[in-house]
Design a protein around this motif. Structure first.
Motif, PDB file in Angstrom:
ATOM      1  N   ALA A 108     -20.971 -15.058 -25.945  1.00 44.55           N
ATOM      2  CA  ALA A 108     -19.526 -14.925 -25.824  1.00 44.55           C
ATOM      3  C   ALA A 108     -19.039 -15.467 -24.489  1.00 44.55           C
ATOM      4  CB  ALA A 108     -19.120 -13.458 -25.998  1.00 44.55           C
ATOM      5  N   ALA A 109     -19.896 -15.321 -23.438  1.00 43.32           N
ATOM      6  CA  ALA A 109     -19.504 -15.764 -22.111  1.00 43.32           C
ATOM      7  C   ALA A 109     -19.769 -17.255 -21.910  1.00 43.32           C
ATOM      8  CB  ALA A 109     -20.246 -14.958 -21.051  1.00 43.32           C
ATOM      9  N   LYS A 110     -20.515 -17.873 -22.828  1.00 41.43           N
ATOM     10  CA  LYS A 110     -20.846 -19.280 -22.704  1.00 41.43           C
ATOM     11  C   LYS A 110     -19.590 -20.122 -22.880  1.00 41.43           C
ATOM     12  CE  LYS A 110     -23.879 -22.785 -24.678  1.00 41.43           C
ATOM     13  NZ  LYS A 110     -24.894 -23.064 -25.721  1.00 41.43           N
ATOM     14  N   PRO A 111     -19.326 -21.062 -21.967  1.00 48.49           N
ATOM     15  CA  PRO A 111     -18.119 -21.884 -22.076  1.00 48.49           C
ATOM     16  C   PRO A 111     -18.082 -22.663 -23.382  1.00 48.49           C
ATOM     17  CG  PRO A 111     -19.120 -22.096 -19.911  1.00 48.49           C
ATOM     18  CD  PRO A 111     -20.087 -21.337 -20.758  1.00 48.49           C
ATOM     19  N   LEU A 112     -16.911 -22.675 -24.015  1.00 48.84           N
ATOM     20  CA  LEU A 112     -16.716 -23.443 -25.233  1.00 48.84           C
ATOM     21  C   LEU A 112     -16.243 -24.847 -24.874  1.00 48.84           C
ATOM     22  CD1 LEU A 112     -14.809 -20.770 -27.347  1.00 48.84           C
ATOM     23  CD2 LEU A 112     -17.207 -21.383 -27.555  1.00 48.84           C
ATOM     24  N   VAL A 113     -16.462 -25.763 -25.791  1.00 43.67           N
ATOM     25  CA  VAL A 113     -15.954 -27.118 -25.594  1.00 43.67           C
ATOM     26  C   VAL A 113     -14.472 -27.123 -25.957  1.00 43.67           C
ATOM     27  CG1 VAL A 113     -16.127 -29.525 -26.316  1.00 43.67           C
ATOM     28  CG2 VAL A 113     -18.203 -28.134 -26.077  1.00 43.67           C
ATOM     29  N   LEU A 114     -13.626 -27.409 -24.990  1.00 42.09           N
ATOM     30  CA  LEU A 114     -12.179 -27.437 -25.213  1.00 42.09           C
ATOM     31  C   LEU A 114     -11.748 -28.896 -25.350  1.00 42.09           C
ATOM     32  CD1 LEU A 114     -11.107 -24.783 -22.528  1.00 42.09           C
ATOM     33  CD2 LEU A 114     -11.825 -24.430 -24.901  1.00 42.09           C
ATOM     34  N   ASN A 115     -11.439 -29.274 -26.572  1.00 44.27           N
ATOM     35  CA  ASN A 115     -11.131 -30.690 -26.835  1.00 44.27           C
ATOM     36  C   ASN A 115      -9.936 -30.807 -27.779  1.00 44.27           C
ATOM     37  OD1 ASN A 115     -11.509 -33.478 -26.675  1.00 44.27           O
ATOM     38  ND2 ASN A 115     -12.875 -33.515 -28.455  1.00 44.27           N
ATOM     39  N   PHE A 116      -8.852 -30.105 -27.441  1.00 43.62           N
ATOM     40  CA  PHE A 116      -7.648 -30.154 -28.264  1.00 43.62           C
ATOM     41  C   PHE A 116      -6.950 -31.490 -28.026  1.00 43.62           C
ATOM     42  CE2 PHE A 116      -3.439 -29.079 -29.792  1.00 43.62           C
ATOM     43  CZ  PHE A 116      -3.717 -28.252 -30.871  1.00 43.62           C
ATOM     44  N   THR A 117      -6.562 -32.158 -29.134  1.00 39.94           N
ATOM     45  CA  THR A 117      -5.905 -33.464 -29.025  1.00 39.94           C
ATOM     46  C   THR A 117      -4.623 -33.469 -29.857  1.00 39.94           C
ATOM     47  OG1 THR A 117      -7.047 -34.425 -30.940  1.00 39.94           O
ATOM     48  CG2 THR A 117      -8.191 -34.540 -28.807  1.00 39.94           C
ATOM     49  N   ASP A 118      -3.954 -34.623 -29.873  1.00 43.42           N
ATOM     50  CA  ASP A 118      -2.695 -34.715 -30.621  1.00 43.42           C
ATOM     51  C   ASP A 118      -2.928 -34.701 -32.126  1.00 43.42           C
ATOM     52  OD1 ASP A 118      -3.925 -37.164 -30.767  1.00 43.42           O
ATOM     53  OD2 ASP A 118      -2.167 -38.346 -30.206  1.00 43.42           O
ATOM     54  N   THR A 119      -4.191 -34.808 -32.547  1.00 40.98           N
ATOM     55  CA  THR A 119      -4.483 -34.741 -33.987  1.00 40.98           C
ATOM     56  C   THR A 119      -5.097 -33.385 -34.376  1.00 40.98           C
ATOM     57  OG1 THR A 119      -6.674 -35.736 -33.653  1.00 40.98           O
ATOM     58  CG2 THR A 119      -4.839 -37.233 -34.117  1.00 40.98           C
ATOM     59  N   SER A 120      -5.292 -32.500 -33.398  1.00 43.17           N
ATOM     60  CA  SER A 120      -5.892 -31.194 -33.683  1.00 43.17           C
ATOM     61  C   SER A 120      -4.876 -30.270 -34.357  1.00 43.17           C
ATOM     62  CB  SER A 120      -6.390 -30.550 -32.387  1.00 43.17           C
ATOM     63  OG  SER A 120      -7.387 -31.337 -31.779  1.00 43.17           O
ATOM     64  N   LYS A 121      -5.386 -29.271 -35.043  1.00 39.77           N
ATOM     65  CA  LYS A 121      -4.538 -28.282 -35.703  1.00 39.77           C
ATOM     66  C   LYS A 121      -4.866 -26.887 -35.173  1.00 39.77           C
ATOM     67  CE  LYS A 121      -2.270 -31.099 -38.336  1.00 39.77           C
ATOM     68  NZ  LYS A 121      -0.816 -31.317 -38.121  1.00 39.77           N
ATOM     69  N   MET A 122      -3.826 -26.060 -35.106  1.00 35.18           N
ATOM     70  CA  MET A 122      -3.974 -24.684 -34.624  1.00 35.18           C
ATOM     71  C   MET A 122      -3.727 -23.707 -35.763  1.00 35.18           C
ATOM     72  SD  MET A 122      -1.815 -24.729 -31.057  1.00 35.18           S
ATOM     73  CE  MET A 122      -0.293 -25.048 -31.944  1.00 35.18           C
ATOM     74  N   THR A 123      -4.238 -22.493 -35.585  1.00 35.67           N
ATOM     75  CA  THR A 123      -3.873 -21.398 -36.482  1.00 35.67           C
ATOM     76  C   THR A 123      -2.662 -20.678 -35.889  1.00 35.67           C
ATOM     77  OG1 THR A 123      -5.371 -19.854 -35.370  1.00 35.67           O
ATOM     78  CG2 THR A 123      -6.268 -21.085 -37.237  1.00 35.67           C
ATOM     79  N   TRP A 124      -1.957 -19.935 -36.702  1.00 35.81           N
ATOM     80  CA  TRP A 124      -0.811 -19.173 -36.216  1.00 35.81           C
ATOM     81  C   TRP A 124      -1.313 -17.949 -35.445  1.00 35.81           C
ATOM     82  CZ3 TRP A 124       4.567 -20.013 -37.519  1.00 35.81           C
ATOM     83  CH2 TRP A 124       4.777 -21.170 -38.275  1.00 35.81           C
ATOM     84  N   PRO A 125      -0.696 -17.641 -34.316  1.00 37.64           N
ATOM     85  CA  PRO A 125      -1.104 -16.432 -33.574  1.00 37.64           C
ATOM     86  C   PRO A 125      -0.829 -15.158 -34.367  1.00 37.64           C
ATOM     87  CG  PRO A 125       0.873 -17.385 -32.605  1.00 37.64           C
ATOM     88  CD  PRO A 125       0.373 -18.375 -33.609  1.00 37.64           C
ATOM     89  N   VAL A 126       0.244 -15.171 -35.150  1.00 39.42           N
ATOM     90  CA  VAL A 126       0.539 -14.122 -36.138  1.00 39.42           C
ATOM     91  C   VAL A 126       1.196 -14.811 -37.326  1.00 39.42           C
ATOM     92  CG1 VAL A 126       0.817 -12.180 -34.523  1.00 39.42           C
ATOM     93  CG2 VAL A 126       2.805 -13.642 -35.084  1.00 39.42           C
ATOM     94  N   ARG A 127       1.125 -14.170 -38.477  1.00 39.46           N
ATOM     95  CA  ARG A 127       1.783 -14.714 -39.659  1.00 39.46           C
ATOM     96  C   ARG A 127       3.159 -14.068 -39.807  1.00 39.46           C
ATOM     97  NH1 ARG A 127      -0.165 -19.480 -41.594  1.00 39.46           N
ATOM     98  NH2 ARG A 127      -2.442 -19.488 -41.463  1.00 39.46           N
ATOM     99  N   GLY A 128       4.188 -14.892 -39.931  1.00 38.18           N
ATOM    100  CA  GLY A 128       5.539 -14.356 -40.083  1.00 38.18           C
ATOM    101  C   GLY A 128       6.559 -15.476 -40.137  1.00 38.18           C
TER     102      GLY A 128
END
Length: 252
Positions: A108-128
């Motif tokens: 969990a503490a291991k750094p993740l690869v952060l590679n967000f680009t203009d073609t990436s998609k996100m999930t909604w922080p909440v649904r509404g």
């Protein structure tokens, strides 16, 4: 006078005979002892062993010396028995389980690869439903403020205590609070993309930690006075290189 001399000679003769008799008895006793010892001669005198003999007997005797290879085993204490059991446990058994438990959370503490680009998609922080849309090129109406203004993010309808999650793999760069959006968390998504989630309570994200997409940041709180008419909501803003962009262009 002659009688006295004769008497003295008799007494001396008696003593001599007595001594000879005693010597004869002692000699007979010695012969008897030799015969009982299977012919092995034994000295009638006490032998005192020398230092070398004493040292040799000390190493070969029945007395056990601490640290000697033939010393009787000492009963182990509970702590020593436990240590021996752990040491002798196969590597793929209890030892690995303990190691795995001790190392829990490292991934969990291991750094993740952060590679967000203009073609990436996100999930909604909440649904509404979207109560107030992103609008930076023109103003929109804010019911609580009863005025028109630009909106740098989305105001998403929700319910109190609903979990709010990370929209993508991210690093928490700030946890703070202000008067307008209440408690908020700022996330670095990589490649100069930054997301801000506001209107939170019970924030569990910690500055500096890495979060996977869908991991909980905190929970929805009651709205601040700036959104009392709009109702319970989550404020969500997305920036690229320090400038706001429309989050809906990146939502799944």
């Amino acid at each position: 006078m002659r009688d006295k001399i004769n008497q003295m000679l008799k007494d001396k003769l008696f003593l001599v005979m007595l001594v000879l008799g005693l010597l004869t008895i002692v000699a007979a006793a010695g012969v008897f002892t030799v015969q009982r010892g299977n012919g092995k001669e034994t000295s009638p005198y006490l032998e005192i062993p020398g230092p070398d003999t004493i040292a040799q007997e000390g190493t070969q005797g029945d007395t056990q010396v601490a640290g000697a290879s033939n010393a009787a085993p000492v009963e182990e204490t509970k702590e020593e028995a436990l240590a021996s059991a752990i040491k002798e446990t196969p590597a793929n058994n209890a030892g690995d389980d303990l190691a795995a438990e001790a190392g829990a959370g490292k991934d969990a503490a291991k750094p993740l690869v952060l590679n967000f680009t203009d073609t990436s998609k996100m999930t909604w922080p909440v649904r509404g439903n979207v109560l107030l849309d992103y609008s930076m090129d023109q103003t929109i109406y804010f019911p609580t403020l009863d005025q028109y203004k630009c909106n740098p993010g989305l105001v998403i309808q929700s319910d109190v205590s609903t979990p709010v999650t990370a929209p993508a793999n991210a690093k928490v760069v700030a946890v703070g609070s202000n008067e307008e959006i209440g408690n908020y968390v700022t996330l670095d998504l990589g490649n100069d993309y930054t997301a801000i989630c506001g209107q939170l309570k019970e924030v569990c994200a910690v500055e500096g930690e890495y979060l996977e997409a869908g991991q909980t940041l905190g929970y929805v709180s009651e709205p601040t006075k700036y959104y009392s008419v709009e109702g319970v909501n989550v404020f969500f803003e997305l920036q690229h290189e320090g400038k706001t962009v429309d989050p809906l262009d990146y939502m799944e």
